[in-house]
Design a protein around this motif. Structure first.
Motif, short mmCIF file in Angstrom:
data_model
loop_
_atom_site.label_atom_id
_atom_site.label_comp_id
_atom_site.label_asym_id
_atom_site.label_seq_id
_atom_site.Cartn_x
_atom_site.Cartn_y
_atom_site.Cartn_z
N GLU A 232 -27.06 37.67 -11.12
CA GLU A 232 -28.43 37.21 -11.36
C GLU A 232 -28.47 35.70 -11.55
OE1 GLU A 232 -30.54 39.43 -14.26
OE2 GLU A 232 -32.24 38.03 -14.33
N LEU A 233 -27.46 35.17 -12.25
CA LEU A 233 -27.39 33.72 -12.44
C LEU A 233 -27.25 33.01 -11.10
CD1 LEU A 233 -27.13 31.18 -14.19
CD2 LEU A 233 -24.69 31.68 -14.44
N ARG A 234 -26.37 33.55 -10.27
CA ARG A 234 -26.18 32.93 -8.95
C ARG A 234 -27.48 32.96 -8.14
NH1 ARG A 234 -21.37 31.89 -7.05
NH2 ARG A 234 -20.36 33.46 -8.38
N GLU A 235 -28.23 34.05 -8.24
CA GLU A 235 -29.46 34.20 -7.46
C GLU A 235 -30.55 33.22 -7.93
OE1 GLU A 235 -29.74 35.87 -4.80
OE2 GLU A 235 -31.89 35.60 -4.46
N VAL A 236 -30.72 33.09 -9.25
CA VAL A 236 -31.78 32.19 -9.73
C VAL A 236 -31.42 30.72 -9.43
CG1 VAL A 236 -32.67 33.74 -11.49
CG2 VAL A 236 -30.87 32.13 -12.10
N ILE A 237 -30.12 30.41 -9.44
CA ILE A 237 -29.71 29.05 -9.08
C ILE A 237 -29.99 28.80 -7.59
CG2 ILE A 237 -27.67 27.61 -8.72
CD1 ILE A 237 -26.57 28.74 -11.35
N LYS A 238 -29.70 29.81 -6.77
CA LYS A 238 -29.93 29.68 -5.33
C LYS A 238 -31.40 29.44 -5.01
CE LYS A 238 -29.44 32.44 -1.09
NZ LYS A 238 -29.01 33.77 -0.58
N GLN A 239 -32.29 30.10 -5.74
CA GLN A 239 -33.72 30.03 -5.43
C GLN A 239 -34.42 28.83 -6.07
OE1 GLN A 239 -35.48 33.76 -6.52
NE2 GLN A 239 -34.43 34.92 -4.92
N ALA A 240 -33.76 28.17 -7.01
CA ALA A 240 -34.43 27.13 -7.79
C ALA A 240 -34.61 25.83 -7.00
CB ALA A 240 -33.64 26.85 -9.07
N LYS A 241 -35.86 25.48 -6.76
CA LYS A 241 -36.17 24.18 -6.16
C LYS A 241 -36.46 23.14 -7.24
CE LYS A 241 -38.05 26.18 -1.91
NZ LYS A 241 -39.25 26.36 -1.05
N VAL A 242 -36.93 23.62 -8.38
CA VAL A 242 -37.20 22.74 -9.52
C VAL A 242 -36.54 23.35 -10.76
CG1 VAL A 242 -38.97 21.83 -11.08
CG2 VAL A 242 -39.35 21.83 -8.61
N VAL A 243 -35.81 22.55 -11.50
CA VAL A 243 -35.13 23.01 -12.71
C VAL A 243 -35.79 22.35 -13.92
CG1 VAL A 243 -32.95 23.25 -13.94
CG2 VAL A 243 -32.98 23.23 -11.43
N LEU A 244 -36.30 23.17 -14.82
CA LEU A 244 -36.98 22.69 -16.03
C LEU A 244 -35.99 22.77 -17.19
CD1 LEU A 244 -40.30 24.73 -15.59
CD2 LEU A 244 -39.67 22.54 -14.55
N TRP A 245 -35.68 21.64 -17.77
CA TRP A 245 -34.70 21.57 -18.86
C TRP A 245 -35.40 21.41 -20.20
CZ3 TRP A 245 -29.17 20.68 -18.35
CH2 TRP A 245 -28.72 20.63 -17.02
N ASP A 246 -34.98 22.22 -21.18
CA ASP A 246 -35.26 21.83 -22.55
C ASP A 246 -34.37 20.62 -22.84
OD1 ASP A 246 -36.26 21.94 -25.19
OD2 ASP A 246 -34.43 22.97 -25.82
N PHE A 247 -34.75 19.83 -23.84
CA PHE A 247 -34.02 18.57 -24.08
C PHE A 247 -32.94 18.72 -25.16
CE2 PHE A 247 -34.02 14.43 -26.47
CZ PHE A 247 -33.27 13.73 -25.55
N ASP A 248 -33.36 18.97 -26.40
CA ASP A 248 -32.42 19.02 -27.52
C ASP A 248 -31.68 20.36 -27.49
OD1 ASP A 248 -31.03 18.63 -29.85
OD2 ASP A 248 -32.76 18.82 -31.17
N GLY A 249 -30.45 20.33 -27.02
CA GLY A 249 -29.65 21.54 -26.85
C GLY A 249 -28.99 21.54 -25.50
N PRO A 250 -29.73 21.84 -24.44
CA PRO A 250 -29.11 21.85 -23.11
C PRO A 250 -28.69 20.47 -22.60
CG PRO A 250 -31.04 23.27 -23.16
CD PRO A 250 -31.05 22.50 -24.45
N ILE A 251 -29.44 19.42 -22.92
CA ILE A 251 -29.10 18.08 -22.44
C ILE A 251 -28.27 17.31 -23.47
CG2 ILE A 251 -30.04 15.82 -21.77
CD1 ILE A 251 -32.29 17.26 -20.34
#
Length: 235
Positions: free
Chosen positions: A7-26
């Motif tokens: 599922e992770l591979r599939e959502v990465i494959k389909q993602a044209k735009v990636v929305l990041w939370d800031f404090d934590g993931p970045i």
């Protein structure tokens, strides 16, 4: 586990735009500037103005400045008091940005995703001024600009409200199914779910993973290196 990886591979494959939370993931925004101390000082400032009853004991114990801000807004929405408190929090966040610690693998993942053609946006409850300051300090601002959507003085729009996600989708002309959000809190998951955006949780420890899975997140990674490897091998 195999199903989650697929599922992770599939959502990465389909993602044209990636929305990041800031404090934590970045980054860990308050790595060198205690969030607990900021929350305590906000409460002390309220008390110095005779506003002892605006924050409950449980809200004080959270030691989370966002919780303090939201609590005051619920009791005095759209007030000058909330505006001043938000400005105080933004100043503290800006101080924290100078000593924030990058999340491991975040910088290379951001650069790799940009290099393979994805568009990136930040959707956060922190001030957009803080996000720009941090990203500029690490030469990452061009990977996101102009798509940085953060806290305004309308605190009703904070996550779990999907407002900032919808702003990013509208500005980039992207359907929810063609986006992906990376977040580290239950609020991030709920906001993504309401915006119908696929969600990948980033959990730096077991407590965060439990929080995300309890909220409903089906895909959670303990290191961004997992995503980095899949983005690199994406066809």
């Amino acid at each position: 586990m195999a199903e989650e990886t697929a599922e992770l591979r599939e959502v990465i494959k389909q993602a044209k735009v990636v929305l990041w939370d800031f404090d934590g993931p970045i980054c860990q925004l308050f790595a060198g500037h205690s969030a607990e101390r900021v929350a305590t000082e906000l409460v002390e400032w309220l008390e110095s103005r005779g506003l002892h009853g605006l924050v409950t004991e449980d809200e004080r114990k959270s030691l989370n400045p966002q919780v303090i801000l939201a609590a005051v807004d619920r009791r005095h929405p759209d007030s000058d008091l909330v505006a001043e408190l938000e400005e105080r929090l933004t100043r503290e966040e800006l101080r924290a940005a100078s000593s924030a610690r990058p999340t491991i693998y975040a910088d290379p993942l951001i650069r790799t995703w940009t290099a393979v053609g994805a568009r990136l946006a930040v959707t956060t409850n922190n001030s957009p001024k803080v996000v720009r300051a941090y990203l500029n300090g690490r030469d990452l601002l061009p990977c996101f600009a102009p798509h940085i959507y953060g806290r305004t003085q309308d605190l009703n729009h904070l996550k779990p409200n999907p407002h900032c996600l919808n702003r990013a989708l509208n500005a980039t002309g992207t359907a929810p199914s063609e986006a992906l959000m990376i977040g580290d809190s239950s609020f991030d998951y709920v906001a993504a779910h309401r915006a119908r955006v696929p969600f990948v949780g980033y959990a730096r420890n077991e407590d965060k993973e439990r929080e995300l899975r309890a909220a409903g997140a089906m895909v959670v990674v303990r290191s961004l290196d997992v995503i980095q490897s899949m983005v690199k091998s994406r066809p």
